[in-house]
Scaffold this motif. Structure first.
Motif, PDB file in Angstrom:
ATOM      1  N   UNK A 186      -7.087  11.737  -0.871  1.00 28.73           N
ATOM      2  CA  UNK A 186      -6.107  12.358   0.047  1.00 28.73           C
ATOM      3  C   UNK A 186      -6.813  12.795   1.334  1.00 28.73           C
ATOM      4  N   UNK A 187      -7.992  13.374   1.141  1.00 29.00           N
ATOM      5  CA  UNK A 187      -8.765  13.864   2.285  1.00 29.00           C
ATOM      6  C   UNK A 187      -9.167  12.694   3.193  1.00 29.00           C
ATOM      7  N   UNK A 188      -9.612  11.582   2.562  1.00 26.78           N
ATOM      8  CA  UNK A 188      -9.992  10.399   3.357  1.00 26.78           C
ATOM      9  C   UNK A 188      -8.804   9.895   4.169  1.00 26.78           C
ATOM     10  N   UNK A 189      -7.624   9.898   3.534  1.00 32.08           N
ATOM     11  CA  UNK A 189      -6.429   9.395   4.236  1.00 32.08           C
ATOM     12  C   UNK A 189      -6.021  10.344   5.356  1.00 32.08           C
ATOM     13  N   UNK A 190      -6.235  11.648   5.103  1.00 36.08           N
ATOM     14  CA  UNK A 190      -5.892  12.625   6.148  1.00 36.08           C
ATOM     15  C   UNK A 190      -6.760  12.412   7.399  1.00 36.08           C
ATOM     16  N   UNK A 191      -7.986  11.963   7.155  1.00 36.65           N
ATOM     17  CA  UNK A 191      -8.932  11.772   8.264  1.00 36.65           C
ATOM     18  C   UNK A 191      -8.880  10.389   8.890  1.00 36.65           C
ATOM     19  N   UNK A 192      -8.116   9.474   8.292  1.00 36.24           N
ATOM     20  CA  UNK A 192      -8.089   8.113   8.848  1.00 36.24           C
ATOM     21  C   UNK A 192      -6.690   7.510   8.730  1.00 36.24           C
ATOM     22  N   UNK A 193      -6.043   7.311   9.874  1.00 35.15           N
ATOM     23  CA  UNK A 193      -4.690   6.734   9.860  1.00 35.15           C
ATOM     24  C   UNK A 193      -4.686   5.341   9.263  1.00 35.15           C
ATOM     25  N   UNK A 194      -5.749   4.579   9.563  1.00 37.24           N
ATOM     26  CA  UNK A 194      -5.800   3.190   9.085  1.00 37.24           C
ATOM     27  C   UNK A 194      -5.913   3.141   7.551  1.00 37.24           C
ATOM     28  N   UNK A 195      -6.738   4.050   6.984  1.00 38.33           N
ATOM     29  CA  UNK A 195      -6.880   4.097   5.510  1.00 38.33           C
ATOM     30  C   UNK A 195      -5.530   4.435   4.861  1.00 38.33           C
ATOM     31  N   UNK A 196      -4.812   5.371   5.489  1.00 41.72           N
ATOM     32  CA  UNK A 196      -3.508   5.795   4.953  1.00 41.72           C
ATOM     33  C   UNK A 196      -2.533   4.620   5.015  1.00 41.72           C
ATOM     34  N   UNK A 197      -2.548   3.908   6.153  1.00 40.16           N
ATOM     35  CA  UNK A 197      -1.619   2.786   6.366  1.00 40.16           C
ATOM     36  C   UNK A 197      -1.880   1.673   5.334  1.00 40.16           C
TER      37      UNK A 197
END
Ligand code: NAP
Length: 366
Positions: free
Chosen positions: A133-144
């Motif tokens: 969750x933290x990684x996705x919060x810090x990276x829009x591309x990872x979340x996408x």
């Protein structure tokens, strides 16, 4: 500027195992690889190691209908081989999870949009930890990327299966341990032994794959290794072995720092993967080249070059002295025109010339 890049090669004694670079050069008509003949007919399954954009490119070529590939600039020998291909299932194997897949959204969407193709992702692999969750919060591309994969998995779960359909399996949390040899066909690969992994924090929000000691086999007749690239040093040129780059400041090559201060090598510049590492899409390279050219222009204006070198004239004289076979820009334009003309006869943007003789003949034509 030197751009010599090599693929990281693991042991490769069995046939049926190729680096993605070899495979990409084969289907793109590189003269040194046009006779590669990858085995596409021994089974219905291919395994691609790595989950970056190169892995996606290669999966797309294996899974896209050849009727669609026929109107692209794919090399003719590759199209013919793919028309005969029995590969219907492609496994993309990543040592980390869907949040860490090294993909970009546009490239992933293109692959997910392939007609008549089922996406397979284990539901359990899509569950996320607080660290994810933290990684996705810090990276829009990872979340996408995570959202696109989750959506594709959910859609696949509801669609009807068709025996003729092609399948793309995203396999997460598995790292290759060794290649398996076929009992029936000695010397040929029959699968990959994979070790299950878990993620462990490596600090600063990064998570790394760690083997669990639990193994499983994945059977296949074709393995493509798409685990990234590494530049190699050139004699006499400074090189940062850890990062795999030529140390530089905005493209100006830097020699060993003296008393903490960077010393630039006058008149020596670098750009591309050798400058910043093997990452980035085409646009990244454009900006990277622009920055280096900017440094060269500044140096010219500031009178950094005091010697009166001959420039391109001197280079041509040196190449002639060394008897190097060369093709100049007008030769390249002739190759380009010839390929486009051959392509227009077949409803393709271009038909590649795939031997050095044909390329040199086209470049020398009147
Ligand atoms: P990449 O993006 O670095 O991806 C390499 C993949 O291999 C990652 O999934 C990585 O996992 C995995 N890997 C690395 N070492 C491994 C090992 N020892 N064992 C198992 N897995 C391993 O490399 P790439 O796909 O070759 O692409 C290179 C660059 O070109 C990227 O920046 C890419 O975006 C770019 N590219 C762009 C396009 C485009 O614009 N259309 C097309 C192709 C390539 P970890 O993350 O765990 O290390």
């Amino acid at each position: 500027m030197v751009l010599k890049v090599t693929k990281i090669l693991a042991f490769q004694t069995l046939s049926g195992i190729y680096s993605a670079r070899e495979f990409v050069w084969w289907y793109n008509g590189h003269p040194d690889y046009s006779s590669l003949k990858p085995d596409l007919t021994s089974s219905d399954t291919a395994v691609i190691l790595g989950q970056g954009n190169v892995a996606l490119d290669v999966a797309r070529i294996l899974l896209r209908p050849t009727t669609e590939l026929a109107s692209t600039d794919i090399a003719r020998h590759a199209l013919s081989a793919l028309e005969e291909s029995s590969i219907r299932k492609v496994f993309l194997v990543g040592r980390r999870g869907p949040v860490q897949a090294a993909l970009t959204a546009k490239e992933l969407r293109e692959v997910l949009g392939i007609k008549n193709m089922h996406i397979r992702i284990k539901e359990t692999d899509l569950s996320v930890t607080p660290a994810d969750e933290e990684e996705m919060k810090n990276s829009r591309i990872r979340k996408r990327i995570y959202e696109l994969l989750s959506k594709a998995a959910a859609a696949a779960g509801t669609s009807e299966s068709d025996p003729d359909q092609r399948e793309l399996h995203f396999v997460f949390f598995r790292q290759p341990d060794r290649f398996l040899e076929s009992n029936e066909r000695k010397g040929h690969v029959s699968g990959v032994n994979l070790e299950k992994t878990i993620l462990e924090s490596a600090g600063s929000g990064k998570q790394l794959a760690v083997g669990t000691g639990e193994f499983e086999d994945l059977n296949c007749s074709l393995v493509l290794k798409a685990i990234g690239y590494k530049s190699v040093p050139i004699n006499g040129l400074p090189f940062d072995h850890k990062k795999g780059v030529v140390p530089n400041v905005r493209g100006r090559v830097v020699s060993q720092p003296v008393e903490g201060l960077s010393q630039t090598e006058r008149g020596l510049y670098v750009c591309g993967w050798l400058k910043r590492g093997p990452v980035g899409i085409i646009a990244t390279n454009l900006y990277c080249a622009e920055e280096t050219v900017g440094s060269i222009s500044e140096d010219i204006e500031e009178g950094v070059f005091t010697s009166s070198k001959e420039g391109s004239k001197g280079l041509m004289q040196l190449l002639e002295k060394r008897e190097v076979k060369k093709v100049d820009f007008s030769g390249w334009e002739k190759v380009d025109a010839k390929e486009k003309q051959m392509g227009s006869e077949r409803n393709k943007p271009r038909e590649k010339l795939v031997t050095w003789d044909d390329l040199l003949a086209a470049a020398a034509a009147n």
